[in-house]
Enzyme design. Structure first.
Site, PDB file in Angstrom:
ATOM      1  N   ASN A   1      -2.173 -10.379   1.451  1.00 48.96           N
ATOM      2  CA  ASN A   1      -3.293 -10.809   0.624  1.00 48.96           C
ATOM      3  C   ASN A   1      -2.896 -11.766  -0.491  1.00 48.96           C
ATOM      4  O   ASN A   1      -3.749 -12.238  -1.212  1.00 48.96           O
ATOM      5  CB  ASN A   1      -3.985  -9.573   0.023  1.00 48.96           C
ATOM      6  CG  ASN A   1      -5.275  -9.913  -0.671  1.00 48.96           C
ATOM      7  OD1 ASN A   1      -6.018 -10.760  -0.221  1.00 48.96           O
ATOM      8  ND2 ASN A   1      -5.525  -9.269  -1.791  1.00 48.96           N
TER       9      ASN A   1
ATOM     10  N   SER B   1      -8.316 -18.041   4.583  1.00 48.79           N
ATOM     11  CA  SER B   1      -9.397 -18.703   3.856  1.00 48.79           C
ATOM     12  C   SER B   1     -10.084 -19.678   4.803  1.00 48.79           C
ATOM     13  O   SER B   1      -9.458 -20.204   5.730  1.00 48.79           O
ATOM     14  CB  SER B   1      -8.837 -19.463   2.664  1.00 48.79           C
ATOM     15  OG  SER B   1      -9.830 -20.269   2.065  1.00 48.79           O
TER      16      SER B   1
ATOM     17  N   TYR C   1      -2.897 -25.672  -0.275  1.00 39.71           N
ATOM     18  CA  TYR C   1      -3.582 -24.403  -0.071  1.00 39.71           C
ATOM     19  C   TYR C   1      -4.141 -24.342   1.355  1.00 39.71           C
ATOM     20  O   TYR C   1      -3.931 -23.366   2.079  1.00 39.71           O
ATOM     21  CB  TYR C   1      -4.704 -24.234  -1.103  1.00 39.71           C
ATOM     22  CG  TYR C   1      -5.432 -22.919  -1.000  1.00 39.71           C
ATOM     23  CD1 TYR C   1      -4.863 -21.761  -1.508  1.00 39.71           C
ATOM     24  CD2 TYR C   1      -6.689 -22.835  -0.405  1.00 39.71           C
ATOM     25  CE1 TYR C   1      -5.524 -20.545  -1.412  1.00 39.71           C
ATOM     26  CE2 TYR C   1      -7.357 -21.628  -0.309  1.00 39.71           C
ATOM     27  CZ  TYR C   1      -6.771 -20.488  -0.819  1.00 39.71           C
ATOM     28  OH  TYR C   1      -7.422 -19.284  -0.722  1.00 39.71           O
TER      29      TYR C   1
ATOM     30  N   LYS D   1      -2.967 -21.744   4.335  1.00 40.79           N
ATOM     31  CA  LYS D   1      -3.926 -20.801   4.906  1.00 40.79           C
ATOM     32  C   LYS D   1      -4.082 -21.023   6.409  1.00 40.79           C
ATOM     33  O   LYS D   1      -4.216 -20.072   7.176  1.00 40.79           O
ATOM     34  CB  LYS D   1      -5.266 -20.866   4.172  1.00 40.79           C
ATOM     35  CG  LYS D   1      -5.173 -20.346   2.733  1.00 40.79           C
ATOM     36  CD  LYS D   1      -4.602 -18.933   2.702  1.00 40.79           C
ATOM     37  CE  LYS D   1      -4.487 -18.375   1.311  1.00 40.79           C
ATOM     38  NZ  LYS D   1      -4.057 -16.970   1.303  1.00 40.79           N
TER      39      LYS D   1
END
Length: 119
Positions: A16, A68, A80, A84
Site C-alpha cells: 500500500n 492507481s 507516479y 503504479k
C-alpha cells in the site's frame, strides 16, 4: 531480504505504500525520482519476493496491491504513473507465477483507487 523474513508467517500481504512527487517531469530531481522508484516499485517487489515463498510452501496466501488509475490512464507526475503501472504488472506477473503453485488457496489482485472522468 527473503532469508531475513523467511520465518515470518504472512497470510495477507498488502502493498500500500506510495509517494507522489507532484512535479513536472522536466523538474524532477534525480534523488526524488530514486525515492519514488524505491517506495512505489522496488519495495513492493522486494516484499513479494520475501513473503511469496512462504505462501507457496503453505499453499495459501493473499497479495493485494494498491495501485492507481494513474497506472492505466497516465498522470501529470509521470514517475507516479510509471511506478503504479509497474506494480500492476508486477502483481499480474506474480499471480501467474504463484497462483498455480498454491493451488486454489492463493489469490493476487490490485486495486485502482482514483478518480476517472465520467463520459
Amino acid at each position: 531480504m527473503r532469508e531475513r523474513y523467511a520465518w515470518y508467517h504472512v497470510d495477507i500481504l498488502v502493498n500500500n505504500a506510495g509517494i507522489l512527487l507532484a512535479l513536472p517531469y522536466d523538474h524532477s530531481p534525480a534523488d526524488r525520482v530514486d525515492d519514488i522508484l524505491a517506495v512505489n516499485l522496488r519495495a513492493p517487489v522486494a516484499l513479494l519476493q520475501a513473503f511469496a515463498p512462504g505462501m507457496v510452501q503453505r499453499h495459501a496466501g493473499r497479495i493485494i496491491t494498491v495501485a492507481s488509475l494513474a497506472g492505466q490512464i497516465g498522470h501529470p507526475d509521470i514517475w507516479y504513473g510509471i511506478t503504479k503501472a509497474g506494480v500492476m504488472n508486477t502483481t499480474k506477473s506474480f499471480a501467474k507465477l504463484l497462483v498455480s503453485r498454491v493451488n486454489t488457496g492463493g489469490k493476487a489482485a490490485y486495486l485502482l483507487p482514483g478518480t476517472a472522468p465520467i463520459s
